[in-house]
Every structure is written in structure tokens, then in C-alpha cells.
Design a protein around this motif. Structure first.
Motif, short mmCIF file in Angstrom:
data_model
loop_
_atom_site.label_atom_id
_atom_site.label_comp_id
_atom_site.label_asym_id
_atom_site.label_seq_id
_atom_site.Cartn_x
_atom_site.Cartn_y
_atom_site.Cartn_z
N ASP A 181 -69.90 -22.74 56.93
CA ASP A 181 -70.96 -23.00 55.64
C ASP A 181 -70.38 -24.03 54.64
O ASP A 181 -71.24 -24.98 54.20
N ASP A 182 -68.95 -24.14 54.70
CA ASP A 182 -68.70 -25.40 53.57
C ASP A 182 -69.00 -26.71 54.32
O ASP A 182 -69.64 -27.42 53.64
N TYR A 183 -68.92 -27.08 55.50
CA TYR A 183 -69.36 -28.13 56.06
C TYR A 183 -70.84 -28.45 56.09
O TYR A 183 -71.17 -29.30 55.68
N GLN A 209 -58.09 -26.50 56.09
CA GLN A 209 -59.45 -26.61 55.22
C GLN A 209 -59.53 -26.02 53.86
O GLN A 209 -60.25 -25.99 53.35
N ALA A 211 -62.36 -31.26 51.20
CA ALA A 211 -63.71 -31.08 50.46
C ALA A 211 -64.20 -32.63 50.00
O ALA A 211 -65.47 -33.15 50.32
N GLN A 218 -61.70 -18.45 53.50
CA GLN A 218 -62.53 -19.71 53.61
C GLN A 218 -63.88 -19.30 54.37
O GLN A 218 -63.62 -18.50 55.49
N ASP A 254 -72.05 -29.44 53.01
CA ASP A 254 -71.79 -30.82 52.41
C ASP A 254 -72.37 -32.06 53.24
O ASP A 254 -72.15 -32.95 53.16
#
Length: 636
Positions: free
Chosen positions: A205-207, A160, A166, A201, A210
Motif C-alpha cells: 500500500d505504501d508503494y 523498507q 519513501a 509496515q 506513492d
């Protein structure tokens, strides 16, 4: 669109059978890695429970593995191949004994990273971070082709950290690919240690940021995994199941030790581990099977889907027309997409990276938006997604600038080549014909780059007529192609009072077109062809007769065209790195044939400048007048 295979109840019997199979699989994983003396047991053992849950319930079986409506399963962290092979074998896709005995054995299909020739494997993995792009490509192909299926994608947590992840997750949310369920094996360990110590990382929260719906679950609890997947199938978003796992789960002395990420057990350790799992140590039997292996190259062959397309084979740009090759590509791709709407034709997916007006796919975008796939400025993702789409029921085009569609995505194109994909890459803005954009955008190494890939074919057409027909040829023929062109408007090349590549011209890959005959050869291609004809005109006025040979397939030219010119130097005129372009091809082929032919190169010897193409060519000594004088001096 989802074709949910999880609309059943999870029973105690399911739990018992999965637990028993998981124990067998962990034994398979340990046996095959110990037998091979290499491999990745740790991640395979932390992922195996997810693999078994999906393969048990998803709509993919040994019987429907070729069906267009089957569910697709992609594995991005392909080093967990022991787990994938075991899960597939235990679900009847092939014999488990064969996979264990032949793991990582030279000539076997059960390679160290999963390969598409293995029954049930959808996509050969390359470096980490590409699996989700491939999953998106399959999902996009399904949307365009009107097929309903679910797509599952397994990934590691360490990968990831890759930027392409991303790109892929943004693409999935933007295009509403709600039939994708992704899994992350969240064991928190990678080769160098804890993932947060290696590179911080925030996966969840990244997913979420997005546009994904994230479910956190115990990755070793079959009932919870099943429930999470079943619940996720009803969510109108791409779903990520963040599965909290333990590396090397199931063997106490291996658990949570990052060293077992890529370290097999010794024979003594294997005996101890299998005893803990309650399994027989029968590795001696597999050693004998391994010795008996016989290589069969046919096992490594990949199927390439056939396509059916239509376009105007009599299309012709007249001698009074001056346009650019990219506009001819725009006409060709529009015609192909338009005709693909007819029943029985192969649907088309045109992948764009925010360049539609520059690469001339904007007419498709406007009139056939369902066939136009906007990937944003995300070339790495677009290239893999396009390659994956090409083996999932659509004719896939990837249109971009040369430095982006070839140089920037070289590894992704290599992965398409290994996968036996059928992606049609069309790049504009190649060579120093790009001019004002400067050295960073002047792609002068596309031939040198792609000659490293065994399956790619390259076409660099000479004018708009040849461009239109070359695009059609690439569309209807299997395999990966690059069709490349510059940016400038070109005069149509004439054959007397008619276009040379107009009506009646049939494009054949490798064919060398003798545009004018002479006593010696100037070999060229692409936008340089018109300049080469100008060189010949200048020389003719001085009593020197030069033949001009258009090598539109500069990696694979038909050498018969050169037979009558080998008694004099062959002059190669190209706006490409002079050491890796057509001159290199001809030198190799003459050497292979034992022909002592002198080659004189007129090519690019260093990064060029920003300015009009004509000014740049003159500065580099590649303008027709300078080249003509140099040829005259060489002949003298």
C-alpha cells in the motif's frame, strides 16, 4: 525510457537452465560464506532467483558493461553480495572460482557488501535504504542525456522501514521514471526476526499510494518472475515486483530461519547442504586458491567520467558591484547549463531541494527545466541520486543549505566518496554569516565534517568573482567537490584599482592568495576574507603590518605561502568551529613539516545566536575591531 530486453518468449529450456544455474549459485553462496566464516547466506539464497532472471534477459552483458545505453542493475541490500557475485559470474562477468575463493578476503574486490569496482556492479551500497535513490539518479541521468535503458533495483523487505525509501519512491513517481522496475525480496525476516514484529509496515500500500504499480509474485518461480517483469515493462508507472520468497531457499534445514540472515554454515553443515543440493563439496580447492591470493591495488581503482563544459572564463564583477556569492553561483550554473545544450558538451543535472530561489538555481529552473531536478525536501535521496547521476553520463550539481547539504547527508556524501562519484555540492548559508536563521541553520562544521572523507575537495571562495571561477573549476574537474558560501552580500575584493579575482585570475585548487603582504599572517577564507582585510587596515593605522592570506581551499592549502611568516604567530580567522576548521588544517601541516609555529585561533567556540551577522560577530568577539586588538595584544 525503457529499452525492453524481455520482449522474448520464456521457454521450457529457459526454465531448465535457470533452475540448474540457481542450484549452482546456491552452492556458490554457501561455499563463499563458509570459507570466509562470515556473510549473509539467507537473503542471498532468497534473492538469487530474481538476480538470475534479470541478468539473463536485461541488456547488460560483459561486452556492453560500459555502454551508455546498457540496462542498469542496482542492489540496495548489498549484504546479499554472495548472490550478486554468483549471478554475475555465472553470466560471464568474471570467474566464479575467484569470487568464491576471495570473498571477504582483505584486499580482494569481492567485499562483504558489493563494490563498484566489481565488473557489472553499478553502485557500491552503503547502509540499507539507498539503492533506490541511486537507481533514480541513473534513470534521471538517462532522461537528461537522452539515453534509453531500463533500470532494475533490488531491495530487502526490512529496509523498507527506512525513510529514504519513501523519498525515492515519491521522486520516481513524480518524475515519471517509468523505466524503473524495483524488486523486494519479501522473505519477511530480518536480523531480529519477523519484519512485522520488528517494525510494522504495509509495503504494497505504501508503494501504491506513492504512484507505483505493484505486482505480487512467487519470487522462486522463474516463469512467473519473467512474466511479471515483461508485463511491467509496458506499464507507464514505476513498477514494484513484490517477490514472495523463503529465506535460505533450497536447503531445508536453513529455510525460514532468521538466524541464517547473517550466519554462515560450519564445514559439517556445508557438507550436508551441498549434498541436499546435489553438488560436490570442493571447498578444499577454494581454500588453496584463497591462500594464493595476491593483493593488487589497481583492481580497486574506479573510473570517473570526463566532462566537457564551457562558461565565461573572463566573467568579472567590478569593484562597484556588491552582491552575494550565491548569486555568482547562480550566474555560473546558468552559464554552464546554457552551454551544455551545445552538441558535444556534457549535459547537466541540477538537483534542488525546494530552495531554488535561495540557492539561486531558479534561473536554470525557469529557462532550462529539463536540466533542473526538483527533489522536494528530501535531501538524503537527492544527495545519493545526484551522486549516482554523476557516474551515469551527466555533470551533477546538488545545491542546498550548508546544514542540509553537508551535516544532514553526511552518510550519503560518504557513500558518494566511496563510489568515486563526481558530485558538485554547492551549499549556501554556511558559517555564522547566516545570522538571523539561528544556530540550527548556521553550518559551522562543514570543514570538520568533510575532512573525514578522503576524496572530497572543498572550496570556500572569498567573493563573487572567485565564486564564479571556483564553480567552473569544480564543474570541469573530476571528483566530489563542496563549494560553500554564506548568505550576505559582499564587496568585490580589490587589487589596487581592479578586482583581485577578476579577468586574468586563474583558479587553482589549493592556491593561497596573498591579498596583502605584511610581517605576519592572518589566514582566512570565505566571507571572513573581507573582515580580515578590515583587521589589517585597523592594525596598519597603528603601525602594525599584517599579511592577509586567503585560503580558499582550507583542507588543502599550499603551505609555501606561509614560509616567510613562520617566525611569528599565524592568526586564523574563521566563522567555523575553531577546533576543526582551517586552524586544524594548518596545525596538522606545520606539525607534519616539523615547523614550531604558534597558531592563534579566532573562530567559533560554541553555537551562536540569532541576529544580524555583525551583531553576532561582536557578541562572539569576532568583529574586526576586537580581533585587531587581540592580535595587537598577542604580538606585544
Amino acid at each position: 525510457m525503457r529499452n525492453c530486453g524481455f520482449d522474448v518468449d520464456f521457454t521450457p529450456k529457459d526454465m531448465q537452465e535457470l533452475a540448474e544455474t540457481a542450484k549452482l549459485c546456491r552452492g556458490d553462496i554457501l561455499k563463499m560464506t563458509t570459507l570466509a566464516g562470515s556473510g549473509h547466506p539467507g537473503g542471498s539464497m532468497s534473492s538469487i532467483d530474481m538476480y538470475l532472471t534479470v541478468y539473463r534477459y536485461a541488456n547488460i552483458t560483459p561486452e556492453n558493461v560500459k555502454s551508455p545505453s546498457r540496462d542498469r542493475v542496482f542492489v540496495s541490500h548489498g549484504h546479499t553480495s554472495p548472490g550478486v557475485y554468483s549471478a554475475l559470474a555465472r553470466n560471464g562477468f568474471f570467474d566464479i572460482g575467484q569470487a568464491v575463493a576471495e570473498f571477504r578476503l582483505a584486499g580482494s574486490i569481492y567485499e562483504g557488501h558489493i563494490e563498484r569496482m566489481v565488473n557489472g556492479v553499478e553502485w557500491t551500497t552503503g547502509n540499507l535504504g539507498q539503492g533506490l535513490s541511486a537507481a533514480c539518479g541513473a534513470a534521471m541521468a538517462g532522461e537528461i542525456a537522452g539515453e534509453e535503458f531500463s533500470v532494475f533495483c533490488f531491495m530487502g523487505d526490512g529496509e523498507q522501514q527506512k525513510g529514504q525509501q519513501a523519498e525515492a519512491r515519491r521522486f520516481a513517481a513524480m518524475h515519471g521514471l517509468n523505466n524503473i522496475t524495483a524488486f523486494i525480496d519479501y522473505n519477511k525476516l530480518q536480523i531480529s526476526g519477523n519484519i512485522e514484529d520488528v517494525m510494522y509496515q504495509n509495503i504494497k500500500d505504501d508503494y501504491t499510494a506513492d504512484g507505483w504499480f505493484v505486482i505480487t509474485v512467487d519470487g522462486h518461480d522463474f516463469e512467473k518472475l519473467f512474466t511479471a517483469i515483461k508485463y511491467g515493462q509496458k506499464i507507464e508507472q514505476p513498477v514494484l515486483i513484490l517477490a514472495e520468497t523463503v529465506m535460505s531457499k533450497g536447503v531445508s534445514f536453513m529455510e525460514n530461519i532468521h538466524g541464517y540472515h547473517g550466519k554462515p554454515l560450519t564445514d559439517e553443515q556445508l557438507d550436508k547442504a551441498l549434498a541436499e543440493l546435489g553438488l560436490e563439496n570442493d571447498i578444499a580447492r577454494y581454500k588453496e586458491m584463497r591462500k594464493a591470493f595476491v593483493f593488487d591495488p589497481s583492481h580497486h581503482e574506479l573510473e570517473i567520467p570526463e566532462v566537457k563544459v564551457a562558461y565565461d572564463r573572463n566573467k568579472e564583477y567590478g569593484l562597484d558591484v556588491k552582491t552575494d556569492c550565491r548569486s555568482a553561483f547562480g550566474d555560473a550554473i546558468y552559464d554552464i547549463v546554457k552551454n551544455s545544450q551545445e552538441e558535444g558538451m556534457t549535459p547537466v543535472a541540477v538537483f534542488d531541494c525546494d530552495l531554488a530561489s535561495s540557492v539561486k538555481t531558479d534561473k536554470v529552473e525557469k529557462e532550462f527545466p529539463d536540466n533542473f531536478v526538483q527533489a522536494g525536501i528530501q535531501e538524503h535521496h537527492a544527495c545519493v541520486a545526484g551522486g549516482s547521476a554523476s557516474v551515469n553520463g551527466v555533470l551533477a550539481f546538488f545545491a542546498d543549505f550548508g546544514v542540509f547539504g553537508v551535516d544532514e547527508v553526511y552518510n550519503q556524501q560518504r557513500l558518494n566518496d566511496i563510489n568515486g562519484a563526481s558530485l558538485k555540492t554547492v551549499t549556501t548559508h554556511i558559517g555564522i554569516d547566516v545570522g538571523e536563521d539561528g544556530k540550527t541553520h548556521q553550518c559551522i562544521d562543514y570543514l570538520g565534517t568533510l575532512r573525514n572523507l578522503f576524496g572530497f575537495r572543498v572550496i570556500i571562495p572569498a567573493d563573487p568573482n572567485q565564486t564564479y571561477k571556483a564553480v567552473g573549476f569544480a564543474a570541469e574537474n573530476p571528483g566530489n567537490f563542496l563549494v560553500g558560501m554564506g548568505r550576505s552580500k559582499l564587496a568585490v575584493i580589490a587589487d589596487g584599482d581592479k578586482p583581485f579575482f577578476g579577468k586574468g585570475y586563474d583558479f587553482k585548487y589549493g592556491q593561497v592568495d596573498v591579498l596583502r603582504d605584511g610581517d605576519f599572517a592572518i589566514a582566512t577564507y570565505g566571507s571572513m576574507t573581507a573582515r580580515a582585510l578590515k583587521v589589517a587596515e585597523i592594525l596598519e593605522k597603528q603601525g602594525i603590518k599584517a599579511a592577509v592570506l586567503n585560503c580558499s581551499c582550507p583542507l588543502h592549502p599550499d603551505m609555501e605561502a606561509f614560509e616567510k611568516y613562520t617566525d611569528k604567530p599565524v592568526f586564523v580567522y574563521e566563522d567555523h568551529n575553531e577546533f576543526t576548521g582551517l586552524a586544524a588544517t594548518l596545525a596538522n601541516k606545520f606539525a607534519d613539516d616539523g615547523e614550531p609555529v604558534r597558531i592563534v585561533r579566532f573562530g567559533v567556540r560554541g553555537y551562536a545566536f540569532s541576529g544580524t551577522p555583525e551583531d553576532i560577530f561582536k557578541l562572539l568577539g569576532l568583529d574586526p575591531e576586537t580581533v585587531a586588538e587581540s592580535i595587537k595584544a598577542e604580538l606585544a
